[in-house]
Scaffold this active site. Structure first.
Site, PDB file in Angstrom:
ATOM      1  N   ASP A  97       6.101   7.197   0.182  1.00 11.97           N
ATOM      2  CA  ASP A  97       6.172   7.300   1.633  1.00 11.97           C
ATOM      3  C   ASP A  97       7.629   7.487   2.051  1.00 11.97           C
ATOM      4  O   ASP A  97       8.536   7.408   1.229  1.00 11.97           O
ATOM      5  CB  ASP A  97       5.541   6.085   2.303  1.00 11.97           C
ATOM      6  CG  ASP A  97       6.204   4.777   1.919  1.00 11.97           C
ATOM      7  OD1 ASP A  97       7.323   4.804   1.405  1.00 11.97           O
ATOM      8  OD2 ASP A  97       5.583   3.718   2.127  1.00 11.97           O
ATOM      9  N   SER A  98       7.851   7.742   3.322  1.00 12.67           N
ATOM     10  CA  SER A  98       9.208   8.058   3.780  1.00 12.67           C
ATOM     11  C   SER A  98      10.100   6.828   3.876  1.00 12.67           C
ATOM     12  O   SER A  98      11.314   6.942   3.924  1.00 12.67           O
ATOM     13  CB  SER A  98       9.149   8.727   5.150  1.00 12.67           C
ATOM     14  OG  SER A  98       8.726   7.794   6.138  1.00 12.67           O
ATOM     15  N   GLY A  99       9.497   5.642   3.946  1.00 13.90           N
ATOM     16  CA  GLY A  99      10.261   4.420   4.136  1.00 13.90           C
ATOM     17  C   GLY A  99      10.458   4.043   5.581  1.00 13.90           C
ATOM     18  O   GLY A  99      10.964   2.965   5.894  1.00 13.90           O
ATOM     19  N   PHE A 126       8.254   3.214   7.901  1.00 22.18           N
ATOM     20  CA  PHE A 126       7.471   2.054   8.324  1.00 22.18           C
ATOM     21  C   PHE A 126       8.155   0.764   7.914  1.00 22.18           C
ATOM     22  O   PHE A 126       8.235  -0.193   8.688  1.00 22.18           O
ATOM     23  CB  PHE A 126       6.062   2.111   7.725  1.00 22.18           C
ATOM     24  CG  PHE A 126       5.245   0.879   8.017  1.00 22.18           C
ATOM     25  CD1 PHE A 126       4.636   0.715   9.240  1.00 22.18           C
ATOM     26  CD2 PHE A 126       5.107  -0.124   7.069  1.00 22.18           C
ATOM     27  CE1 PHE A 126       3.893  -0.426   9.517  1.00 22.18           C
ATOM     28  CE2 PHE A 126       4.366  -1.264   7.334  1.00 22.18           C
ATOM     29  CZ  PHE A 126       3.763  -1.412   8.569  1.00 22.18           C
ATOM     30  N   ASP A 179       8.475   9.961  10.094  1.00 25.61           N
ATOM     31  CA  ASP A 179       7.805  10.050  11.383  1.00 25.61           C
ATOM     32  C   ASP A 179       8.317   8.930  12.280  1.00 25.61           C
ATOM     33  O   ASP A 179       8.943   7.982  11.816  1.00 25.61           O
ATOM     34  CB  ASP A 179       6.285   9.979  11.236  1.00 25.61           C
ATOM     35  CG  ASP A 179       5.829   8.711  10.513  1.00 25.61           C
ATOM     36  OD1 ASP A 179       6.617   8.169   9.714  1.00 25.61           O
ATOM     37  OD2 ASP A 179       4.689   8.265  10.730  1.00 25.61           O
ATOM     38  N   GLN A 184       0.629  11.400  14.290  1.00 27.10           N
ATOM     39  CA  GLN A 184       0.719  10.186  15.092  1.00 27.10           C
ATOM     40  C   GLN A 184      -0.078  10.349  16.389  1.00 27.10           C
ATOM     41  O   GLN A 184      -0.808  11.312  16.552  1.00 27.10           O
ATOM     42  CB  GLN A 184       2.188   9.847  15.368  1.00 27.10           C
ATOM     43  CG  GLN A 184       2.963   9.356  14.152  1.00 27.10           C
ATOM     44  CD  GLN A 184       2.481   7.990  13.671  1.00 27.10           C
ATOM     45  OE1 GLN A 184       1.819   7.245  14.405  1.00 27.10           O
ATOM     46  NE2 GLN A 184       2.792   7.655  12.430  1.00 27.10           N
ATOM     47  N   GLY A 192      -0.313   5.428  11.598  1.00 26.33           N
ATOM     48  CA  GLY A 192      -0.356   4.633  12.811  1.00 26.33           C
ATOM     49  C   GLY A 192      -1.684   3.992  13.131  1.00 26.33           C
ATOM     50  O   GLY A 192      -1.910   3.572  14.276  1.00 26.33           O
ATOM     51  N   ASP A 197      -4.595   4.557   0.594  1.00 23.95           N
ATOM     52  CA  ASP A 197      -3.795   3.544  -0.099  1.00 23.95           C
ATOM     53  C   ASP A 197      -3.873   2.256   0.699  1.00 23.95           C
ATOM     54  O   ASP A 197      -4.101   2.287   1.915  1.00 23.95           O
ATOM     55  CB  ASP A 197      -2.317   3.974  -0.220  1.00 23.95           C
ATOM     56  CG  ASP A 197      -1.546   3.712   1.079  1.00 23.95           C
ATOM     57  OD1 ASP A 197      -0.890   2.658   1.179  1.00 23.95           O
ATOM     58  OD2 ASP A 197      -1.631   4.552   2.004  1.00 23.95           O
ATOM     59  N   CYS A 246     -19.690  -4.970 -14.686  1.00 29.04           N
ATOM     60  CA  CYS A 246     -18.335  -4.423 -14.557  1.00 29.04           C
ATOM     61  C   CYS A 246     -17.722  -4.250 -15.943  1.00 29.04           C
ATOM     62  O   CYS A 246     -17.783  -5.154 -16.775  1.00 29.04           O
ATOM     63  CB  CYS A 246     -17.467  -5.347 -13.712  1.00 29.04           C
ATOM     64  SG  CYS A 246     -15.759  -4.768 -13.536  1.00 29.04           S
ATOM     65  N   CYS A 260     -14.449  -3.664 -16.542  1.00 26.46           N
ATOM     66  CA  CYS A 260     -12.999  -3.881 -16.574  1.00 26.46           C
ATOM     67  C   CYS A 260     -12.639  -4.901 -17.654  1.00 26.46           C
ATOM     68  O   CYS A 260     -13.472  -5.703 -18.092  1.00 26.46           O
ATOM     69  CB  CYS A 260     -12.474  -4.328 -15.209  1.00 26.46           C
ATOM     70  SG  CYS A 260     -12.667  -6.082 -14.831  1.00 26.46           S
ATOM     71  N   CYS A 299     -13.559  -8.601 -16.745  1.00 22.02           N
ATOM     72  CA  CYS A 299     -14.971  -8.981 -16.772  1.00 22.02           C
ATOM     73  C   CYS A 299     -15.559  -8.954 -18.179  1.00 22.02           C
ATOM     74  O   CYS A 299     -16.442  -9.753 -18.507  1.00 22.02           O
ATOM     75  CB  CYS A 299     -15.774  -8.066 -15.852  1.00 22.02           C
ATOM     76  SG  CYS A 299     -15.533  -8.443 -14.090  1.00 22.02           S
ATOM     77  N   HIS A 313      -9.143  -6.483 -12.225  1.00 24.15           N
ATOM     78  CA  HIS A 313     -10.519  -6.367 -11.722  1.00 24.15           C
ATOM     79  C   HIS A 313     -10.558  -5.674 -10.365  1.00 24.15           C
ATOM     80  O   HIS A 313     -11.371  -4.751 -10.156  1.00 24.15           O
ATOM     81  CB  HIS A 313     -11.188  -7.731 -11.604  1.00 24.15           C
ATOM     82  CG  HIS A 313     -12.515  -7.632 -10.897  1.00 24.15           C
ATOM     83  ND1 HIS A 313     -13.654  -7.175 -11.521  1.00 24.15           N
ATOM     84  CD2 HIS A 313     -12.852  -7.867  -9.591  1.00 24.15           C
ATOM     85  CE1 HIS A 313     -14.648  -7.146 -10.644  1.00 24.15           C
ATOM     86  NE2 HIS A 313     -14.185  -7.548  -9.473  1.00 24.15           N
TER      87      HIS A 313
END
Length: 379
Positions: free
Chosen positions: A89-91, A93, A147, A196, A224, A274, A312, A314, A317, A343
């Site tokens: 990300d741009s940083g 935030f 942004d 935005q 946003g 994300d 599961c 993983c 589990c 998990h």
């Protein structure tokens, strides 16, 4: 970057993104690796989990260890020993949100965001070009542009200023990126713009139309949201915004969210997600299952010698029980964080694989209905 749509079922899309480092099937959840690591896991763990892209944070890596250190290491893939794709990300935030912890330490203007480091109080400025320079050092596969962020709720005037400034910065970013590529810089790196507009549909329309009309962006994100608004409002804004986003480029909803949010927004045409939720919840004792969440701290699990989920696959589990995890959590053993995080990340990635299969096989509506039926069984 190459992006192909493999199938559409309703508004839900299954696609394939190809970057220099990996082939990514969508819908995709990107585990958050803020400091070039997903908390409690390493690059080998992420490879074993089948993650083909993770998110790293430009703000944190800019401050520590510094992007120049990562450049000297040969880029973030070598630095973190993770061979697949990174999105950074741009940083902006983090500069905004962490800077607010220090009174009067954040200033937004037409040129960028001025802030003080949350580590040592030193002064810094992020501009549309400087955040790209940092990401060129990091050598991430997908770079987010700067942004203009605003807290919500806010006045329409301030949100409109945010939209106008975001468009201005996006124009500066794409022009700079194209100039740098002519110099041989960032040739294998891709660039996404961020829409935005808060929860105002007219401003979301304005932002989406302005940004998506610009040539050169490889994908577009919705920013946003998931900042405290009600879920139905978020879903409504996502539905409204995706209709103005190109169908032939990836659509990324930033910072979202719960498994129900992911399924609901896939249903509205989103490809990429994300969120820190699976890792943060794991550390706090909350584990995800197809029937909803469980709190491993509860005394009911002291003598429960079954896996978190019987079906599961993983590592956690297959090898350990809820009783053992309950014991590890209560005794503050560090290995708990790794097992629980494995998990939860597995659950999220597997959910996306199942969603993709349902879209490819034209049974999305049935899959979605069963998902919500299952998670509501325990309520």
């Amino acid at each position: 970057m190459k992006f192909d749509i493999d199938n559409i079922c309703g508004s839900a899309r299954a696609g394939t993104i190809v970057t220099k480092h990996s082939t990514i099937t969508t819908p995709v959840f990107m585990p958050v690796g803020t400091q070039a690591t997903v908390k409690a896991l390493d690059g080998i763990d992420m490879t074993n989990l089948g993650a083909k892209i993770i998110l790293a944070n430009t703000y944190h890596l800019y401050l520590r260890p510094k992007s120049t250190t990562i450049r000297k290491a040969g880029g973030i893939h070598k630095f973190a020993n993770y061979p697949y794709s990174f999105l950074t990300d741009s940083g902006g935030f983090q500069a905004f949100s962490l800077g607010k912890l220090q009174k009067n330490s954040v200033k937004q203007n037409e040129h960028g965001i001025e802030f003080r480091s949350h580590i040592d109080g030193s002064k810094h400025i992020f501009t549309p070009t400087s955040v790209l320079d940092t990401q060129y050092d990091i050598r991430s596969d997908i770079m987010m542009v700067l942004d203009d962020l605003v807290a919500l709720p806010n006045s329409k005037k301030r949100i409109e200023l945010s939209v106008n400034r975001t468009t201005k910065w996006a124009k500066q970013s794409i022009l700079y990126h194209q100039q740098q590529q002519k110099k041989g810089i960032g040739l294998d790196q891709n660039i996404f713009a961020i829409i935005q507009g808060g929860t105002d549909k007219s401003l979301r329309t304005k932002s989406a139309k302005e940004l998506c009309s610009l040539d050169g962006f490889d994908g577009f994100a919705i920013g946003g949201l998931s900042v405290g608004e009600a879920n139905d409002i978020m879903y409504d804004i996502v539905s409204h915004t995706t209709q103005y986003m190109p169908s032939n480029k990836p659509r990324y909803l930033m910072g979202v969210g719960t498994p129900a949010d992911l399924i609901s927004c896939i249903d509205r045409g989103v490809d990429m997600f994300d969120c820190v939720m699976p890792t943060r919840n794991a550390r706090n004792g909350t584990l995800f299952t197809k029937y909803g969440r469980i709190n491993i701290r509860n005394s009911t699990y002291i003598d429960d010698f079954t896996a978190i989920e019987d079906d599961c696959s993983c590592y956690c589990c297959v090898n350990f029980t809820k009783a053992y995890l309950n014991h590890l959590y209560k005794t503050k053993e560090l290995i708990y964080f790794r097992l629980a995080t494995i998990h939860n990340i597995h659950y999220y990635l597997q959910l996306m694989r199942q969603a993709r299969s349902a879209i490819i096989e034209d049974r999305w509506q049935e899959f979605k209905q069963k998902f919500f039926y299952d998670i509501n069984l325990r309520k």
